[in-house]
Design a protein around this motif. Sequence first.
Motif, PDB file in Angstrom:
ATOM      1  N   ARG A   1       0.833  -1.211   0.000  1.00 17.92           N
ATOM      2  CA  ARG A   1       0.000   0.000   0.000  1.00 17.92           C
ATOM      3  C   ARG A   1       0.869   1.263   0.000  1.00 17.92           C
ATOM      4  NH1 ARG A   1      -4.614   0.469   4.452  1.00 17.92           N
ATOM      5  NH2 ARG A   1      -2.819   0.362   5.853  1.00 17.92           N
ATOM      6  N   ASP A   2       1.951   1.250   0.759  1.00 20.82           N
ATOM      7  CA  ASP A   2       2.832   2.419   0.805  1.00 20.82           C
ATOM      8  C   ASP A   2       3.403   2.730  -0.573  1.00 20.82           C
ATOM      9  OD1 ASP A   2       2.402   2.709   3.492  1.00 20.82           O
ATOM     10  OD2 ASP A   2       4.282   1.744   4.109  1.00 20.82           O
TER      11      ASP A   2
ATOM     12  N   ASN B   1      -6.927  -3.950  -2.803  1.00 18.21           N
ATOM     13  CA  ASN B   1      -7.487  -3.864  -1.451  1.00 18.21           C
ATOM     14  C   ASN B   1      -6.733  -2.836  -0.614  1.00 18.21           C
ATOM     15  OD1 ASN B   1      -9.547  -5.952  -1.619  1.00 18.21           O
ATOM     16  ND2 ASN B   1      -7.861  -7.404  -1.768  1.00 18.21           N
ATOM     17  N   GLN B   2      -6.718  -1.593  -1.089  1.00 19.21           N
ATOM     18  CA  GLN B   2      -5.939  -0.577  -0.386  1.00 19.21           C
ATOM     19  C   GLN B   2      -6.569  -0.163   0.944  1.00 19.21           C
ATOM     20  OE1 GLN B   2      -5.983   3.504  -1.816  1.00 19.21           O
ATOM     21  NE2 GLN B   2      -7.487   2.965  -3.391  1.00 19.21           N
ATOM     22  N   HIS B   3      -7.885  -0.330   1.075  1.00 23.08           N
ATOM     23  CA  HIS B   3      -8.571   0.098   2.297  1.00 23.08           C
ATOM     24  C   HIS B   3      -8.695  -1.080   3.273  1.00 23.08           C
ATOM     25  CE1 HIS B   3      -9.357   3.864   0.329  1.00 23.08           C
ATOM     26  NE2 HIS B   3      -9.994   3.255  -0.648  1.00 23.08           N
ATOM     27  N   PHE B   4      -7.556  -1.619   3.649  1.00 17.86           N
ATOM     28  CA  PHE B   4      -7.558  -2.784   4.521  1.00 17.86           C
ATOM     29  C   PHE B   4      -7.189  -2.421   5.950  1.00 17.86           C
ATOM     30  CE2 PHE B   4      -3.196  -2.654   2.773  1.00 17.86           C
ATOM     31  CZ  PHE B   4      -2.457  -2.675   3.935  1.00 17.86           C
ATOM     32  N   VAL B   5      -7.484  -3.340   6.858  1.00 20.38           N
ATOM     33  CA  VAL B   5      -7.091  -3.234   8.257  1.00 20.38           C
ATOM     34  C   VAL B   5      -6.377  -4.530   8.624  1.00 20.38           C
ATOM     35  CG1 VAL B   5      -7.879  -3.019  10.646  1.00 20.38           C
ATOM     36  CG2 VAL B   5      -9.031  -1.726   8.822  1.00 20.38           C
ATOM     37  N   ILE B   6      -5.267  -4.417   9.346  1.00 21.68           N
ATOM     38  CA  ILE B   6      -4.484  -5.589   9.748  1.00 21.68           C
ATOM     39  C   ILE B   6      -4.487  -5.726  11.255  1.00 21.68           C
ATOM     40  CG2 ILE B   6      -2.125  -6.526   9.892  1.00 21.68           C
ATOM     41  CD1 ILE B   6      -1.615  -5.527   7.100  1.00 21.68           C
TER      42      ILE B   6
END
Length: 283
Positions: A100-101, A109-114
């Motif tokens: 993403r960076d 899937n750039q709008h993800f949460v880890i």
Amino acid sequence: MKWLVQEFLNSSANSIRIANALEKCSIDYLLVRVNKDETLSVIDKENKMPLDNSGKVIQEYVLNEPVMVYGSKTFAEIAEDMELEPGSFMNEQFEFDVFRDVLGSELLNQHFVIGELSELEPMADEFFIRPTGNTKLIPGMTVTKEDFLSWKERESKNENSPYIGQSLMISPIQEIEAEYRFFVVNQEIVTGSSYKVGNNIDTTRKPSKDILQYTKKMIDRFPLAKAFVIDVAETKNGLKVVEYNNINTSGLYGCDELAFVRSINDLDFNIGMELKSGPSHFM
């Protein structure tokens, strides 16, 4: 270049295809088993039995030689511990936060949460979930809010849950028309194929010129290893990068294993004159 190929677990078509390609190209390889304690046994190609002197055979085989490995993530990690060259091409850049960076909106899937399973909360009534990095803990899949919460509660009561300490990624569901896989060596696409069209596995669709041009652009933008795999999706919002994968562990789908094997064997590596001194994985 010599190869270590993990034995055909569950009659793995990928490992069988790689072994057959190596034989067609007259390239030397050992068939190996990864034991439960993460030691390696050499498997006789004829009778499929482990050799009693596996440790000595492997030590002599890898001494002062470039060695490529193909198999599971665990096998790739063992190759890294043994400091084989090239061994595994995995590095710290094979993570979604790094993708993403570098890629920004080019990442599907750039709008993800880890987070770990215990930390994550549903982001919608239905959403996508998968492990981060190159682990195969679970396949990427869609889950409903209800199923996710039940799963999370069930695992919270399991002291030996395999999800403890494991990072997962959740993201909104994306509408994908087709997905393609490309094997990349020295920033060049050496082979590729579709692997999904709509909701069906399909390895027969040929990537268009636009897809090839886009993929090469993304390869040049982020050449994260000397060899890797990149997956690209056709969407209603244009072409997007699904992810990058470790070439040592990636499935072949409709890709040309002969082209993959030959391109790896064309790489140049300078190997030292002493046996590598990583942790022992020999029987």
